[in-house]
Design an enzyme around this catalytic site. Sequence first.
Site, PDB file in Angstrom:
ATOM      1  CD  GLU A  60      -1.531  -2.490   1.409  1.00  0.00           C
ATOM      2  OE1 GLU A  60      -0.409  -2.630   1.948  1.00  0.00           O
ATOM      3  OE2 GLU A  60      -2.255  -3.452   1.113  1.00  0.00           O
ATOM      4  CG  HIS A 129     -11.429  -8.682   5.470  1.00  0.00           C
ATOM      5  ND1 HIS A 129     -10.841  -9.567   6.337  1.00  0.00           N
ATOM      6  CD2 HIS A 129     -10.772  -8.821   4.298  1.00  0.00           C
ATOM      7  CE1 HIS A 129      -9.867 -10.226   5.717  1.00  0.00           C
ATOM      8  NE2 HIS A 129      -9.803  -9.791   4.472  1.00  0.00           N
TER       9      HIS A 129
END
Lengths: 324, 374
Positions: A60, A129
């Site tokens: 990321e 998540h």
Amino acid sequence: MAAQTIVQTVARTLAEEMARDERVVLLGEDVGKRGGVFLATEGLFDRFGPDRVIDTPLSEAAIIGAAIGMAVHGMRPVAEIQFADYVFPGFDQLVSQAAKLRYRSGGGFSAPMVVRMPAGGGVAGGHHHSQNPESHFVHTPGLQVVYPSTPGDTRGLLRSAVRGDDPVVFMEPKRLYRAVKEELPDDDATIPIGRARLRREGDDVVLISYGASMAETLKAADALAAQGVSADVIDLRSLLPWDQDLVLERVARVGRVVVISEAPRTLSFASEVAATIAEEALDLLEAPPARVTGFDVPYPYAQDRAYLPGPDRILRAVQRVLDY
Amino acid sequence: MIGNVRRFEPFGQAPIRVIDDDGRWVAPFACDLDEARLRAIYRDMRRARRFDERLSTLQRQGKVSFVASAAGHEATQVGAAHALDAGRDWTFPYYRDLALALALGWPLAEALAQQMASRIDPARGRQMPAHPGSAALRIFTTASAIASHVPPAVGSAMAQKLAGRGDVTLCSFGDGATSEGDWHAALNLAGAQGAPAVFLCQNNGYAISVAFRHQSGSADVATKAHAYGMPGYRVDGMDPLAAYYVTRQAVEHAREGLGPALIEALVYRYGPHSNADDDGRYRPADEVAAWRRRDPIARYRRYLEGRGLWDDAAEAALAAEVKAEIDDAVRANEAAGRAPLGWMFDDVFADLPPHLRRQRDELAAAHELERDGH
């Protein structure tokens, strides 16, 4: 055009923006041949090729950092973070570089870029998540933050985000990705970042929410209507900047307000809205502003649904402000 | 590659040198730089050193709040700058890159404006001292957060690759940066993308006080290039011509589409990490003295003198010229005054949003009250 879901809207809007402006490129993990794990970039690799739909290493920091470097060159990168929960290795890039670039260079450099990230719970994904990290970004001056809840708002805000001159954290309600459908007019309209939308008009209480929690908020408004209570419902859509004018105007009219967000309560965006209302409109209130939020625990797995502010918890809060 | 000849092999044992400590040419190829360029390299090192010394004085006088001296790093920074096409290529510097930025053409008065946060600073006084940057010169604005500029540098190189004009990005950092996750993420991405990036590590042996042997289990930085699929070069960073020629090879390699490279330049910082540091706590004085005896400016001057390109008269003329330039810059910045209060709210976004307009008005009202004596 047939009715489309939020995730289909993301893919179509990205395709339109890429066709409209060759400076728009996509980058992220699995955004290429796979079309994104949620299919938010489906078909774009085949249409635009590997130079404009770039599969990156699983990093990321690299994705967001590379987007910054490309943006500085005048490109319009749209980075995808697979889940908002995974943005943290790239958090420093957003906070130390993207957010401060225009400021620290006196306007010499800027990072016109979008970082898309599916967020929110209710998908049986556990704490990695399901989170809603919007407060981190709202708390970082220099980033714009949006979190739409409908296909139409997603399209209008994504257009503004891609065409704008500042870095935008674009949060997408993954629980609603395929839950809401909308037929969209064939136009090129944008929605300015910073403008909320009145979803319902009512006289007894104002419900304010955004993102995935809009679905529960509207369900609560339906249940209230059945009880003869009419609710004003505001979808903030943009969190930074946010539409204080509309919020204060509606709250002043009704005098009772409940703010709903599924992020943990302490320092949640709901807290900022409630504090602003208390500071600016206290003498017009009939009851203290109430918050219905996630709890201050790591996002749970087995108790996923109980953690979320569902219609029941919203209705209890409404009752509290009505009875005050 | 230089004229289709690859002069330096990566991953060699000994640091690459072009001139030795006595200023004698030791490279297995002839010098192809013209006299003007050779003198300019000297001038850029000497000028940066003088400016550095003046900044320390200004700091003691309370006119500059912070100094991170580049003394000892000049050969690497100036050599690398001369290997770039200034204004065409992009540079992503770190906080100790004052000599690099000056050699790329950063006007000295502008550089001082940044240190003093004066009204003539194009960055509008937003950064603490020792943060070079210039949009006009494609020098990315420095961030204090170590290695955070390395991923954006790779994005810059990716953009250059897509544009296909053969431009490159040089990204500079210290040895401490190589421990950061962002550094690994960036070099890994550059390797995977074949991006035209040149990574320049100025290894001065210490990240503030932490010695390199505690920074990494690797014997050196250059070796790490292996893992990213790019060549790694170890260079005597006190030799400006070694820094120049190795950077030039890496730049030409990148221009030709052959991908990134990592250069480790072995340098030494003469002073403490910053004016706020006490280097006597962690490194012996005789180590500092030994490195100072290898001073790159004196060493390179011996090379120029050996070729009849420099003498005492040239030195005196340069000293006078640089002193006048610095004096003028100090005067101009003192006359300009500090960046005004009202600039605090500009440049957060392209346009001022409503909440910042309210906060700006709130601050203005508070200062109005102060002025009224309330």
